[in-house]
Design a protein around this motif. Structure first.
Motif, short mmCIF file in Angstrom:
data_model
loop_
_atom_site.label_atom_id
_atom_site.label_comp_id
_atom_site.label_asym_id
_atom_site.label_seq_id
_atom_site.Cartn_x
_atom_site.Cartn_y
_atom_site.Cartn_z
N ILE A 236 72.10 -3.88 16.45
CA ILE A 236 71.34 -2.64 16.64
C ILE A 236 69.84 -2.96 16.71
O ILE A 236 69.11 -2.43 17.56
N VAL B 129 67.15 -2.04 19.57
CA VAL B 129 65.92 -1.31 19.26
C VAL B 129 64.71 -2.09 19.79
O VAL B 129 63.77 -1.51 20.35
N LEU C 188 64.44 -1.48 23.39
CA LEU C 188 63.85 -0.16 23.64
C LEU C 188 62.33 -0.22 23.51
O LEU C 188 61.59 0.35 24.32
N GLN C 189 61.87 -0.95 22.51
CA GLN C 189 60.42 -1.08 22.32
C GLN C 189 59.79 -1.86 23.47
O GLN C 189 58.70 -1.52 23.94
N GLU D 210 75.59 6.22 15.22
CA GLU D 210 75.50 7.53 14.56
C GLU D 210 75.08 7.38 13.10
O GLU D 210 74.26 8.15 12.60
N ALA E 250 73.35 5.07 11.91
CA ALA E 250 71.93 4.67 11.92
C ALA E 250 71.03 5.79 12.44
O ALA E 250 69.80 5.65 12.42
N ARG E 251 71.65 6.88 12.89
CA ARG E 251 70.94 8.03 13.45
C ARG E 251 70.05 7.62 14.62
O ARG E 251 68.90 8.05 14.75
N VAL F 97 68.02 8.39 20.18
CA VAL F 97 66.79 7.65 20.49
C VAL F 97 66.92 6.91 21.80
O VAL F 97 65.96 6.73 22.54
#
Lengths: 111, 145
Positions: A60, A64, A67-68, A91, A93-94, A98
């Motif tokens: 994950i 991320v 994404l950055q 989910e 990790a909410r 995003v």
């Protein structure tokens, strides 16, 4: 389960298809594959996760990071075809909202 | 299950898949639903990864001992290491609002398990104990918010 990566370039889009488990031992391989894509003129970078049944926090974290990188480079970074197990981890990790998440890689490439 | 299942792996990330497979088999043999099994496996994997990263900090040949017990409704896992002890009050998940790579493992364990406790009351290393009531099944993230 070992992990494999496949890259398909089509015009200014590239699809990275990951197969296997993304965990602490393999996430570096995903990171190394994604990094250079943001330095080239790829308008859309899609990670096809249909062959991934397991992802941990290091996997994950790698996505991320992607994404950055996309925010810094203006490339679109999209995830496609999350399996139920992978979706569940996002989910917890909410993080599902995003990312740009698509049901199939074809949709991710078109939209 | 009267006897616990014990497994010791070296502190090398390549063995995390092995511990996941063993636990998957164990949970299958106790008819634990797939969704619950998947989450328990995630917690154990994250706990072992934390040992590799934070307790041993690099060497791949140090022991990580996992003990699994299923007794009645309780699934209990204990992860023992002999590495650096962390201050227990400093083991906490990062703020999820802060979008950055890393720091999610502890969040997963706290979110999924009913009990998570660390014991450093020993000469070396840490004993992590996690317990999940199996009959409660999945706990949605919404329920815990």
């Amino acid at each position: 389960m070992s992990m494999d990566l496949k890259m398909d370039k089509d015009g200014d889009s590239v699809t990275v298809t990951v197969t296997g488990d993304i965990d602490m031992s393999s996430s570096t391989k995903v990171r190394d594959a994604l990094g250079p894509l943001f330095q080239n003129n790829n308008k859309v970078i899609v990670v096809d996760l249909s062959g991934v049944s397991y992802i941990d926090s290091s996997g994950i974290a790698t996505l991320v990071e992607g994404l950055q990188w996309s925010h810094n480079s203006k490339n679109k970074f999209r995830l496609a075809a999350l399996t139920p197990g992978v979706k569940d981890v996002f989910e917890i990790a909410r993080l599902l909202s995003v990312f740009e998440v698509f049901d199939t890689k074809e949709q991710a490439l078109v939209e | 299950m009267s006897q616990p299942i014990k497994l010791s792996i070296p502190s090398d990330p390549k063995y995390l898949g092995l511990i996941r497979k063993v636990l998957q088999e164990l949970l299958n043999s106790h008819d634990v639903p797939d969704d619950t099994a998947r989450r328990l496996i995630l917690c154990v994997d994250e706990a072992c990864a934390n040992v590799i990263k934070h307790s041993y900090e690099g060497p791949c040949d140090e022991p990580i001992e996992a003990t699994f017990t299923i007794e009645g409704d309780d699934f209990k896992v204990q992860i023992r290491d002999y590495g650096k002890q962390c201050k227990i009050d400093q083991i906490k998940p990062r703020c999820l609002e802060d979008l950055k790579p890393g720091g999610l493992g502890t969040h997963f364990m706290n979110e999924i398990m009913d009990e998570v406790s660390y014991c450093t009351d020993r000469a070396k290393g840490t004993l992590l104990t996690m317990i999940k009531k199996l009959k409660t099944g999945l706990t949605s993230t919404q329920d815990k918010r």
